[in-house]
Write an enzyme that holds these catalytic residues in place. Structure first.
Site, PDB file in Angstrom:
ATOM      1  N   LEU A 115       9.828 121.453  10.544  1.00 24.30           N
ATOM      2  CA  LEU A 115      10.946 122.353  10.281  1.00 24.30           C
ATOM      3  C   LEU A 115      10.836 123.632  11.103  1.00 24.30           C
ATOM      4  O   LEU A 115      11.802 124.086  11.714  1.00 24.30           O
ATOM      5  CB  LEU A 115      10.971 122.677   8.781  1.00 24.30           C
ATOM      6  CG  LEU A 115      11.933 123.764   8.341  1.00 24.30           C
ATOM      7  CD1 LEU A 115      13.372 123.392   8.681  1.00 24.30           C
ATOM      8  CD2 LEU A 115      11.805 124.003   6.845  1.00 24.30           C
ATOM      9  N   TYR A 225      18.421 127.322  -0.575  1.00 21.54           N
ATOM     10  CA  TYR A 225      18.440 126.474   0.611  1.00 21.54           C
ATOM     11  C   TYR A 225      19.803 126.477   1.289  1.00 21.54           C
ATOM     12  O   TYR A 225      19.902 126.218   2.487  1.00 21.54           O
ATOM     13  CB  TYR A 225      17.964 125.064   0.255  1.00 21.54           C
ATOM     14  CG  TYR A 225      16.453 125.009   0.149  1.00 21.54           C
ATOM     15  CD1 TYR A 225      15.678 124.950   1.299  1.00 21.54           C
ATOM     16  CD2 TYR A 225      15.812 125.090  -1.063  1.00 21.54           C
ATOM     17  CE1 TYR A 225      14.295 124.929   1.235  1.00 21.54           C
ATOM     18  CE2 TYR A 225      14.423 125.079  -1.142  1.00 21.54           C
ATOM     19  CZ  TYR A 225      13.669 124.993   0.015  1.00 21.54           C
ATOM     20  OH  TYR A 225      12.303 124.994  -0.047  1.00 21.54           O
ATOM     21  N   GLN A 226      20.833 126.794   0.541  1.00 20.79           N
ATOM     22  CA  GLN A 226      22.154 126.962   1.169  1.00 20.79           C
ATOM     23  C   GLN A 226      22.067 128.066   2.231  1.00 20.79           C
ATOM     24  O   GLN A 226      22.523 127.895   3.362  1.00 20.79           O
ATOM     25  CB  GLN A 226      23.199 127.340   0.105  1.00 20.79           C
ATOM     26  CG  GLN A 226      24.560 127.746   0.698  1.00 20.79           C
ATOM     27  CD  GLN A 226      25.727 127.081  -0.002  1.00 20.79           C
ATOM     28  OE1 GLN A 226      25.578 126.403  -0.996  1.00 20.79           O
ATOM     29  NE2 GLN A 226      26.919 127.258   0.544  1.00 20.79           N
ATOM     30  N   HIS A 380      14.078 119.433  -4.008  1.00 25.07           N
ATOM     31  CA  HIS A 380      13.909 120.802  -4.485  1.00 25.07           C
ATOM     32  C   HIS A 380      14.674 121.059  -5.782  1.00 25.07           C
ATOM     33  O   HIS A 380      14.733 122.201  -6.240  1.00 25.07           O
ATOM     34  CB  HIS A 380      14.345 121.783  -3.403  1.00 25.07           C
ATOM     35  CG  HIS A 380      13.410 121.823  -2.229  1.00 25.07           C
ATOM     36  ND1 HIS A 380      12.082 122.148  -2.366  1.00 25.07           N
ATOM     37  CD2 HIS A 380      13.602 121.555  -0.924  1.00 25.07           C
ATOM     38  CE1 HIS A 380      11.489 122.092  -1.169  1.00 25.07           C
ATOM     39  NE2 HIS A 380      12.389 121.736  -0.278  1.00 25.07           N
ATOM     40  N   GLU A 630      17.541 160.703 -22.429  1.00 22.12           N
ATOM     41  CA  GLU A 630      16.853 160.112 -23.576  1.00 22.12           C
ATOM     42  C   GLU A 630      17.819 159.809 -24.716  1.00 22.12           C
ATOM     43  O   GLU A 630      17.405 159.643 -25.855  1.00 22.12           O
ATOM     44  CB  GLU A 630      15.694 161.002 -24.056  1.00 22.12           C
ATOM     45  CG  GLU A 630      14.660 161.212 -22.952  1.00 22.12           C
ATOM     46  CD  GLU A 630      13.405 161.950 -23.405  1.00 22.12           C
ATOM     47  OE1 GLU A 630      13.445 162.621 -24.435  1.00 22.12           O
ATOM     48  OE2 GLU A 630      12.383 161.835 -22.704  1.00 22.12           O
TER      49      GLU A 630
END
Ligand SMILES: [Zn+2]
Ligand SMILES: [Zn+2]
Lengths: 704, 704
Positions: A115, A225-226, A380, A630
């Site tokens: 890859l 992964y997109q 995946h 606060e």
């Protein structure tokens, strides 16, 4: 910073827009450092994060950027350095065999996985393309024949098991091979990249475009992964558009390339990719792939919404497309990205389930309910059918662990996926969905999961009652379950409520667990917990249960509540599980010998020995804590009662607020759109059409 | 937002600077909402965070802001609303007894603790002061006699146990009483505020100025309370300067009021107060008290560095001082705050120990080593003598738990300090300092601690070898310990190293524990841990040990290392404990029935059965993880060896880096400044003057 650098620039320097000028400056700084350091092309040795790995990554960046800088400035020092690097690779590359640190993945030559070799070639081909015409023929031949072509051949003919797949690794390979083909005028390489090694079209880039994205531009593996896949898609598509204009690649499949870019932007919250499936949690739109994608998409569409994304990214790219985009941004042409609810069909036909995004505002940081009703997502993918997530202005509220991995950190198993990615992160119990008998969906086999879609039954994207209804009967052998997730705007409440109706049915008895993973500090609860205060056991033996420490177990008759706090907001989770259910408070991190896991809280609703089960839950964000002043408002929940009734062929859920207001949500079994339904509540007939009805009821006495 | 609001403004509106205009807009929005809501002055009932508590807080803010708005705009609607609120209090106040929700603190009338009543009066007196002259005599009399004066009497004559103390509650009371006295022309009230109820000067505001701040402007209770205490000091001081100019209050005690403001700014990292003693961890300079303090300090000094703080705060105050400050900021007069190393003596004489801040850059986010060698800090003090903290660009790295409290969150015990504040947060084992026999310092008795100072022996604030050396012999019955903490700039390392030399000595044998509390995810280590993977026990029975889960215990001969990652950086902690020591990895959160504790990691070096012990430790920040590019550099440590030798009356520590470079740090027992020392290393004589010497040694063979 004081002596002006020597330059042999021959191209007059135009006035660049700030973003593009910054890109040039950034690239110059990197490339100049590389020039000073000299040509370092080491023999490949280390895995991800190691010295040779990082050096080769730096080199492809230098080749890409140096090429662009030469094109922009005409400074031959950039060209010469890129040429020298390429020549060094031309010397080294033919001598290389499989990478010595190869592990589970297909080995590359320069990197431990092929890859990375593909990514190298995509960058190198572009950088080389910017200088090739100016080189002497001898240099050109050496680089063409000893480096570019052999790399392209290795990634095509030499790696059929990669390039012929339908997978993002194949897209990177195809892009590298195809860009090389265009560069060398090698039609054979181009056609193999486009159509697969046998040029039949059964594999290759076009087939990937048809199969890897759904018609809505959703990428099967998920947002992380997109993002990763996008770069080769858009870069190669831009090259195809330039070299093969007749292919009309940007119109291919109803404009799928640009849809994929838009969808990548949609599957984010506050700019961060939703961590579905294997995903690093800190990944945002501020990433190289998206800089390229946004620039190319803007060049192709001139849609000014892309400019606002570039503005948020604060980056451009060194290409002509990046230059135009940066210039139009500087000219004030940006428009906000119109974030909205989306139904993203999954699978090549869009019918394998869906990812549903429900939003109440166009604000990128606004409320977002995610229903993960997609298909597996290949290797995946996580086992989380019908799971959900919730985000709002405080960030991730109902969470997904993402991947168990420290990317590129060598001490963490070379930066690869960790054993806990299988044993915990992808397991069903690590997700916000139903676990049956302590097993993951599809018995934890992703290839099985890949065969079975999820049924997206009904969806409403707009109005005060947005929802998704989905079902699956294949995740477990004899259990079918259906889930309605509703995002409700309620007048007078500052934040929407998430209503969750989950019904499981089976012919046999089971243990049903419904976990909720959330982010924040527990404030209080009304459950009688027996706490493990001084010794902490684990919840189970396998399928992720072995990674959960048990903090306590308890019961509560009727509605139970757990309230936590994150950032400036409180969240109350109201639960109405089936009678006999127990509650378990747990935390991830048990059985973790290498300290690989983050430690995050979870609450599990557990029912034993039942065939059917209906879990009704309601997430209520409320109140505000202001650290500066606060001041605290509404730290207690506004929802005071939650009731569930089965009425005919519908579920009826009744919600009561602290001021006495009541409303009902009805969810019909029949999810068809036009069907009329009716039930009677407190003597009043409630009628609605379609799967979901919602009704305001008479006020009850308000509680103080 | 479309119809212009009706206004009866009579004062022409000047062009305000953006910051001041935003203050006016913010105040208008709050006060207009209060006008719309009408006058709500409920009978006091709820503790902190409850409905009546928050309503009375809103009301004093409305009174303050409404008064300022009337002064600025002349719009009588503001005046009338403030008047109506004050008249409602004039009706209510005389009827009130002690607050029904009073707990450990001295009860107020309007609030559960009288402290809040003081804050109310400080605000109300200022708001009333802005409208009083324009009211009819009858209204004035009602408000003066039924509200302001009775409140001031309650907080002075009515609460001698508060106002006569030397404590921040007394300062708030004095400020409320004194401002009321100036407003009503009541000299008796003013003098009681300034000099105590008997007007002897043994108590009261001036005495507080003399005793509560050290000569360096450090406030005994620590940064969090320094912030809190500042507002009444500066507001009352500004009033004294206006009404009693002859007192030259801003010159009192060498300008202590302004020193206190400057020191409050110094005891921050990235704008966040260091969480020493009881402190909320999310408290920054973006807080009401500091808006006032910075405005008043700028008005008194015109130091442009205050403007850069205001710029970071993004806020001003509605007073004339705030208006001028905002205007000068808009005019571009700001200069960066010159953050630098500081030695802040503690105690009224500055001789009760010190807080040492070592910084290598003026950057507010840069490296910061904190040595906590101060005295106890009264009831809010933690038992952490000779403790340390480390901060850098990733935030808090070596940490302090701060307070166990969810301020104003009603479900968490009414927002008060939680039981775990005593049992964990203030215990010695919750800190980065020596624990003997599992006991806290001073047996956990703060009143004992208050009697015994820490000896700050030597300090170097500048140069490449900054350090603090301190000692204490009173924290334990028969153990004396000394600690040198050094912040070392090393050529070629991007980040400074923290070297820690801790020596304990005793006539008898003990268990010595040296904990390190850190922030981040463990990456790896070289210790042979026996891990508690599937059942997690607790470390001990009491004194904080009952709150620690034990993840594992192990040993390592020679130097041991634990590496973790936070944000984009790696941190390696190198340890050279005495022979026979063990290492314990633990996490806070055990024995926590109400889920009150955060869960944070700790590493403990433990030595049993020794009279004397020397612990040498080195914290090395290194490398970088870039989430955007996924690039990682230097994830492994650069320090490869750490040696310790006792040479004569000095400790010698030798550090070897991965490239073979070596250096030595020598720490002499005799801490006097002018003394000459000499030791021999590898046949070479090393000579230095003063407590610390540092030497580059010959390179060894570099490791790959
Ligand atoms: Zn997941
Ligand atoms: Zn502390």
């Amino acid at each position: 910073m004081t002596a002006p650098a020597q330059t042999s620039a021959t191209v007059p320097q135009p006035a660049y827009s700030p973003l593009f000028a910054a890109e040039i400056a950034r690239a110059k700084s990197g490339v100049e450092a590389s020039i000073r350091a000299g040509v370092h092309v080491p023999v490949p040795k280390d895995p991800g994060g190691g010295v040779t790995h990082e050096q080769h990554k730096r080199n492809y960046r230098t080749i890409f950027e140096g090429g662009q800088l030469y094109r922009l400035t005409g400074d031959v020092r950039y060209r010469d350095h890129v040429r020298d690097l390429l020549l060094a690779y031309a010397d080294l590359y033919p001598k290389l065999g499989p990478h010595p640190a190869a592990a589970n993945q297909v080995p590359g030559r320069l990197f431990w996985q092929s890859l990375n070799d593909s990514v190298f070639l995509v960058n190198a081909a572009q950088g080389y393309g910017a200088i090739r015409d100016t080189l002497p023929a001898a240099d050109r031949t050496r680089i063409d024949d000893n480096m570019i072509r052999p790399m392209a051949r290795f990634l095509s003919d030499g790696s059929p098991e990669v390039i012929n797949r339908i997978h993002n690794h194949a897209t990177w390979a195809a892009a590298g091979v195809g860009l090389s083909g265009y560069l060398l005028g090698d039609r054979d390489l181009v056609d193999k990249a486009l159509l697969g090694l046998d040029k039949s079209g059964k594999a290759g880039f076009l087939r990937q475009l048809d199969l890897l994205f759904s018609p809505d531009g959703y990428y099967a593996e998920g947002p992380y992964y997109q993002r990763y896949a996008l770069q080769p898609f858009v870069v190669f598509a831009a090259a195809i558009a330039a070299h093969d204009p007749d292919r009309k690649i940007f119109e291919h499949r109803d404009g799928i390339v640009l849809k994929a870019v838009r969808t990548a932007i949609e599957v984010t919250h506050d700019g961060n990719f939703l961590p579905l499936n294997d995903a690093m949690p800190d990944k945002s739109l501020r990433t190289e792939e998206l800089y390229h994608a946004v620039a190319i998409a803007y060049a192709a569409t001139k849609d000014p919404a892309f400019l606002s994304i570039a503005d948020w990214q604060g980056r451009s790219v060194l290409t002509p497309a990046g230059q135009v985009m940066a210039s139009d941004l500087a000219a004030g042409k940006a428009k906000p990205w119109p974030f909205a609810s989306r139904l993203l069909g999954d699978g090549p036909d869009g019918e394998q389930g869906a990812l549903v995004l429900l939003r109440t505002k166009p604000d990128p940081r606004g409320p977002l309910l995610v229903a993960k009703n997609s298909v597996q997502g290949m290797g995946h993918g996580h086992f989380d059918r019908l799971g959900w997530l919730y985000y709002d202005e405080t960030g991730a509220v109902v969470t997904d662990y993402g991947a168990a991995r420290f990317l590129n950190v060598e001490a963490k198993r070379g930066g690869r996926y960790l054993p806990e990615n299988d044993s915990w992160a992808s397991a069903t119990v690590a997700h916000n969905t139903l676990v049956v008998d302590e097993q993951s969906h599809f018995a934890g086999n992703w290839k099985t999961g890949e065969k079975y879609p999820t049924q997206q039954l009904a969806t409403a994207l707009d109005g005060p009652t947005r929802y998704s209804i989905a079902e699956i009967g294949t995740a477990y052998k004899d259990v079918r379950f259906r889930r309605a997730l509703l995002l409700l705007d309620v007048p007078g409440l500052a934040n929407p409520l998430t209503l969750d109706l989950l019904r499981a049915s089976s012919g046999t008895k089971h243990r049903y667990d419904l976990p909720l993973h959330f982010s924040g500090h527990i404030i209080d609860n009304d459950i009688a917990f027996t706490r493990n205060l001084a010794e902490r056991p684990v919840l189970g033996k396998a399928n992720g249960y072995q990674h959960l420490w048990v903090d306590g177990e308890g019961t509560k008759a009727g509605k139970a509540r757990l309230t936590w706090m994150q950032g400036s907001r409180f969240y109350s989770y109201h639960m109405l599980p089936p009678a006999g259910a127990r509650f378990i408070v747990a935390e991830s991190g048990a059985n973790d010998p290498e300290f690989n896991l983050r430690r995050e809280p979870a609450l599990i609703q557990r029912l034993d020995g039942a065939a059917d089960a209906t879990f009704v839950s309601l997430l209520e964000p409320h109140g505000e804590y202001d650290a500066s002043s606060e001041a605290v408002v509404a730290s207690s929940a506004r929802v005071t009662a939650l009731e569930h009734r089965r009425e005919g062929a519908a579920d009826l859920i009744l919600v009561t607020l602290v001021d006495g207001r009541r409303f009902a949500v009805a969810v019909a079994d029949d999810v068809a759109a036009g069907i009329k339904h009716s039930v009677t509540v407190d003597g009043r007939a409630l009628a609605w059409t379609g799967p979901v009805g919602r009704f305001d009821l008479a006020k009850t006495g308000a509680k103080k």
